[in-house]
Design a protein around this motif. Structure first.
Motif, mmCIF file in Angstrom:
data_model
loop_
_atom_site.group_PDB
_atom_site.id
_atom_site.type_symbol
_atom_site.label_atom_id
_atom_site.label_comp_id
_atom_site.label_asym_id
_atom_site.label_seq_id
_atom_site.Cartn_x
_atom_site.Cartn_y
_atom_site.Cartn_z
ATOM 1 N N GLY A 1 -8.420 -115.978 -22.443
ATOM 2 C CA GLY A 1 -7.215 -115.771 -22.756
ATOM 3 C C GLY A 1 -7.014 -114.265 -23.283
ATOM 4 N N GLN A 2 -5.863 -114.123 -23.803
ATOM 5 C CA GLN A 2 -5.249 -113.039 -24.508
ATOM 6 C C GLN A 2 -6.302 -112.493 -25.689
ATOM 7 O OE1 GLN A 2 -1.191 -112.574 -24.765
ATOM 8 N NE2 GLN A 2 -0.566 -114.060 -22.915
ATOM 9 N N TYR A 3 -6.597 -113.387 -26.365
ATOM 10 C CA TYR A 3 -7.548 -112.922 -27.474
ATOM 11 C C TYR A 3 -8.795 -113.394 -27.204
ATOM 12 C CZ TYR A 3 -2.792 -112.346 -29.252
ATOM 13 O OH TYR A 3 -1.512 -112.264 -29.300
ATOM 14 N N ALA A 4 -9.764 -112.852 -27.923
ATOM 15 C CA ALA A 4 -11.081 -113.304 -27.969
ATOM 16 C C ALA A 4 -11.221 -114.429 -29.057
ATOM 17 C CB ALA A 4 -11.870 -112.081 -28.398
ATOM 18 N N ALA A 5 -11.133 -115.478 -28.340
ATOM 19 C CA ALA A 5 -11.136 -116.803 -29.140
ATOM 20 C C ALA A 5 -12.456 -117.215 -29.618
ATOM 21 C CB ALA A 5 -10.214 -117.773 -28.586
ATOM 22 N N VAL A 6 -13.113 -116.850 -30.571
ATOM 23 C CA VAL A 6 -14.484 -117.152 -31.091
ATOM 24 C C VAL A 6 -14.582 -117.644 -32.613
ATOM 25 C CG1 VAL A 6 -15.773 -115.544 -29.360
ATOM 26 C CG2 VAL A 6 -15.083 -114.732 -31.748
ATOM 27 N N ASP A 7 -15.367 -118.375 -32.616
ATOM 28 C CA ASP A 7 -15.328 -118.856 -34.019
ATOM 29 C C ASP A 7 -16.443 -117.814 -34.833
ATOM 30 O OD1 ASP A 7 -16.448 -120.109 -36.695
ATOM 31 O OD2 ASP A 7 -16.278 -121.989 -35.817
ATOM 32 N N GLU A 8 -15.610 -117.097 -35.882
ATOM 33 C CA GLU A 8 -16.331 -116.020 -36.598
ATOM 34 C C GLU A 8 -17.390 -116.502 -37.482
ATOM 35 O OE1 GLU A 8 -13.188 -114.067 -38.869
ATOM 36 O OE2 GLU A 8 -12.625 -112.830 -37.052
ATOM 37 N N TYR A 9 -17.468 -117.889 -37.939
ATOM 38 C CA TYR A 9 -18.658 -118.254 -38.714
ATOM 39 C C TYR A 9 -19.665 -118.980 -38.049
ATOM 40 C CZ TYR A 9 -15.405 -116.774 -42.230
ATOM 41 O OH TYR A 9 -14.349 -116.031 -43.047
ATOM 42 N N PHE B 1 -24.883 -117.153 -30.310
ATOM 43 C CA PHE B 1 -25.788 -118.248 -29.697
ATOM 44 C C PHE B 1 -24.927 -119.475 -29.882
ATOM 45 C CE2 PHE B 1 -28.613 -121.675 -29.995
ATOM 46 C CZ PHE B 1 -28.983 -121.851 -28.739
ATOM 47 N N GLU B 2 -24.455 -119.947 -31.436
ATOM 48 C CA GLU B 2 -23.844 -120.909 -31.456
ATOM 49 C C GLU B 2 -22.461 -121.222 -30.811
ATOM 50 O OE1 GLU B 2 -26.085 -121.502 -35.965
ATOM 51 O OE2 GLU B 2 -23.938 -120.601 -35.721
ATOM 52 N N ASN B 3 -21.719 -120.033 -30.777
ATOM 53 C CA ASN B 3 -20.501 -120.300 -29.824
ATOM 54 C C ASN B 3 -20.864 -120.751 -28.541
ATOM 55 O OD1 ASN B 3 -17.909 -119.137 -31.287
ATOM 56 N ND2 ASN B 3 -19.251 -118.107 -31.987
ATOM 57 N N LEU B 4 -21.738 -120.233 -27.893
ATOM 58 C CA LEU B 4 -21.955 -120.666 -26.507
ATOM 59 C C LEU B 4 -22.540 -121.938 -26.289
ATOM 60 C CD1 LEU B 4 -23.278 -117.179 -25.120
ATOM 61 C CD2 LEU B 4 -20.816 -118.076 -25.075
ATOM 62 N N ARG C 1 -26.406 -113.318 -34.773
ATOM 63 C CA ARG C 1 -25.534 -112.841 -36.054
ATOM 64 C C ARG C 1 -24.341 -113.434 -35.654
ATOM 65 N NH1 ARG C 1 -25.363 -106.850 -34.279
ATOM 66 N NH2 ARG C 1 -23.186 -107.142 -35.085
ATOM 67 N N MET C 2 -23.694 -113.698 -37.054
ATOM 68 C CA MET C 2 -22.370 -114.406 -36.856
ATOM 69 C C MET C 2 -21.359 -113.381 -36.347
ATOM 70 S SD MET C 2 -21.625 -116.252 -40.554
ATOM 71 C CE MET C 2 -21.778 -115.039 -41.672
ATOM 72 N N ALA C 3 -20.418 -114.120 -35.527
ATOM 73 C CA ALA C 3 -19.376 -113.431 -34.700
ATOM 74 C C ALA C 3 -18.541 -112.491 -35.430
ATOM 75 C CB ALA C 3 -18.619 -114.396 -33.722
ATOM 76 N N LYS C 4 -18.255 -112.726 -36.920
ATOM 77 C CA LYS C 4 -17.473 -111.890 -37.534
ATOM 78 C C LYS C 4 -18.007 -110.588 -37.730
ATOM 79 C CE LYS C 4 -18.889 -113.142 -42.146
ATOM 80 N NZ LYS C 4 -18.690 -113.888 -43.542
ATOM 81 N N ARG D 1 -16.503 -109.880 -24.949
ATOM 82 C CA ARG D 1 -17.725 -110.039 -23.903
ATOM 83 C C ARG D 1 -18.262 -111.525 -24.197
ATOM 84 N NH1 ARG D 1 -19.882 -105.007 -25.260
ATOM 85 N NH2 ARG D 1 -22.021 -105.814 -25.867
ATOM 86 N N LEU D 2 -18.252 -111.818 -25.615
ATOM 87 C CA LEU D 2 -18.684 -113.161 -26.153
ATOM 88 C C LEU D 2 -17.748 -114.370 -25.355
ATOM 89 C CD1 LEU D 2 -20.894 -114.993 -27.405
ATOM 90 C CD2 LEU D 2 -19.451 -114.733 -29.638
ATOM 91 N N ASP D 3 -16.343 -113.871 -25.578
ATOM 92 C CA ASP D 3 -15.430 -114.878 -25.104
ATOM 93 C C ASP D 3 -15.761 -115.015 -23.554
ATOM 94 O OD1 ASP D 3 -12.672 -116.151 -25.565
ATOM 95 O OD2 ASP D 3 -11.948 -114.722 -24.048
ATOM 96 N N LEU D 4 -15.665 -113.989 -22.737
ATOM 97 C CA LEU D 4 -15.828 -114.131 -21.403
ATOM 98 C C LEU D 4 -17.181 -114.788 -21.180
ATOM 99 C CD1 LEU D 4 -14.630 -113.491 -18.392
ATOM 100 C CD2 LEU D 4 -16.041 -111.081 -18.722
ATOM 101 N N ALA D 5 -18.149 -114.646 -21.817
ATOM 102 C CA ALA D 5 -19.319 -115.514 -21.560
ATOM 103 C C ALA D 5 -19.008 -117.063 -21.668
ATOM 104 C CB ALA D 5 -20.369 -114.949 -22.431
ATOM 105 N N GLY D 6 -18.348 -117.218 -22.650
ATOM 106 C CA GLY D 6 -17.946 -118.486 -23.039
ATOM 107 C C GLY D 6 -17.208 -119.171 -21.825
ATOM 108 N N ALA D 7 -16.522 -118.396 -21.071
ATOM 109 C CA ALA D 7 -15.561 -118.859 -19.846
ATOM 110 C C ALA D 7 -16.898 -119.234 -18.647
ATOM 111 C CB ALA D 7 -14.604 -118.037 -19.268
ATOM 112 N N LEU D 8 -18.009 -118.685 -18.776
ATOM 113 C CA LEU D 8 -18.917 -118.802 -17.797
ATOM 114 C C LEU D 8 -19.904 -120.057 -17.957
ATOM 115 C CD1 LEU D 8 -19.073 -115.033 -16.923
ATOM 116 C CD2 LEU D 8 -18.192 -116.869 -15.414
#
Length: 338
Positions: free
Chosen positions: A89-97, A101-104, A137-140, A149-156
């Motif tokens: 989406g328009q914003y990099a929607a990742v969990d900062e904490y 690796f844990e996000n994906l 490392r934590m996404a924050k 890039r992490l957000d786009l990786a999550g979409a894949l």
């Protein structure tokens, strides 16, 4: 993940209509994305771009019309449609904490890939997006470009054949935006079909095989970048005056030389004049300004750009992306979890 051999369009929308109370967000929208191509959807804020994406990714239902992704009806069979798409989406929607690796890994679990495959896919994508050194490392702690890039990786994560990128480079600095464009080009070269919404006209010019311009919920123009530019025609004389107070007089003097209405850009102290005649018109314009003692800061002739197309079609320039006041929506995780 492959298409059925009988499917020719990765995305197809016909006559989509969507109301939000008294607002008609979509007014009979038609579009298609042939397999292995990129469609850029241009339009100002409120044109209906994000509404269309949310319908095509099963997060909204249309009031009427028909939509398919990879040959699957998104209303009749949303679960199968979701298995074939990735969304950023328009914003990099990742969990900062969580770490990268844990996000994906979390997204893989939401897609029911299983523990082993989710972890394997997370490591693969961290390497693919040059995030392997930062994966634990934590996404924050990530920069804006790294988060994107992490957000786009999550979409894949689920290796989808169809991607929806809703203004994917909003808020990025020029270098990060260029890096993201290179990443998107690699995805398309690998066979991914892509629908891209954007307000950055350079982005559409660089990435898209075909472009549609949307305003007030409907398509008002369609074609390749060159075809759309050809509709505008001619050349553009761009003159910047040294003093902003001279702009009205300069506009009055140069208007008769134009083949269409000129545009005054007060914030740039410049005039953009559609012309035919090339160097002769340029010389005539400079003579008029010199005779009127109007100092010129810069001058040039150029071919039409997509910005000129947008201005010609909608009557206004492309608007800047929305500010931080809008609420981010993590469409990617919502699609995966449904």
């Amino acid at each position: 993940m492959a298409f059925s051999p009988t499917v020719t369009n990765a995305v197809l929308a016909q006559g989509l209509v969507k109301h939000f109370k008294d607002v008609k967000a979509l007014d009979g929208l038609d579009l298609r994305v042939p397999q292995g191509t990129v469609l850029a959807v241009l339009g100002p804020n409120g044109a209906g771009k994000t509404t269309a994406v949310r319908i095509l990714t099963t997060l909204l239902q249309p009031d009427s019309g028909h939509a398919e992704v990879a040959g699957v009806d998104v209303v009749a069979d949303p679960a199968t449609a979701r298995s074939k798409i990735g969304v950023s989406g328009q914003y990099a929607a990742v969990d900062e904490y969580l770490t990268g690796f844990e996000n994906l890994d979390m997204i893989g679990r939401l897609y029911h890939l299983g523990r082993k495959r989710s972890q394997q896919r997370a490591r693969e994508l961290l390497a693919q997006f040059s995030l392997d050194d930062a994966g634990d490392r934590m996404a924050k702690t990530y920069s804006g470009g790294m988060r994107r890039r992490l957000d786009l990786a999550g979409a894949l994560v689920a290796d989808p054949p169809v991607m929806f990128l809703d203004e994917p480079t909003t808020g990025l600095d020029p270098r990060s935006r260029t890096d993201m464009w290179a990443t998107i080009q690699r995805l398309v070269a690998g066979g991914t079909s892509l629908l891209l919404t954007t307000q950055y006209l350079e982005e559409a010019d660089l990435l898209a095989d075909n472009i549609i311009v949307v305003d007030h919920g409907k398509v008002i123009a369609e074609g390749t970048a060159d075809e759309l530019k050809a509709q505008v025609g001619g050349e553009r004389l761009e003159i910047t005056v040294s003093e902003g107070s001279d702009l009205p007089r300069a506009a009055q003097l140069l208007a008769p030389l134009g083949s269409a209405d000129l545009t005054v850009r007060e914030e740039r102290r410049s005039l953009l004049v559609p012309v035919t005649g090339g160097a002769a018109v340029l010389a005539a314009a400079l003579r008029r300004l010199d005779d009127a003692d109007i100092a010129v800061g810069d001058v040039g002739m150029r071919r039409p750009t997509l910005d000129d197309v947008f201005l010609s079609l909608t009557g206004h320039a492309a608007e800047e992306p929305p500010g931080d006041g809008e609420t981010p929506k993590d469409d990617k995780q919502e699609v995966a979890a449904r």
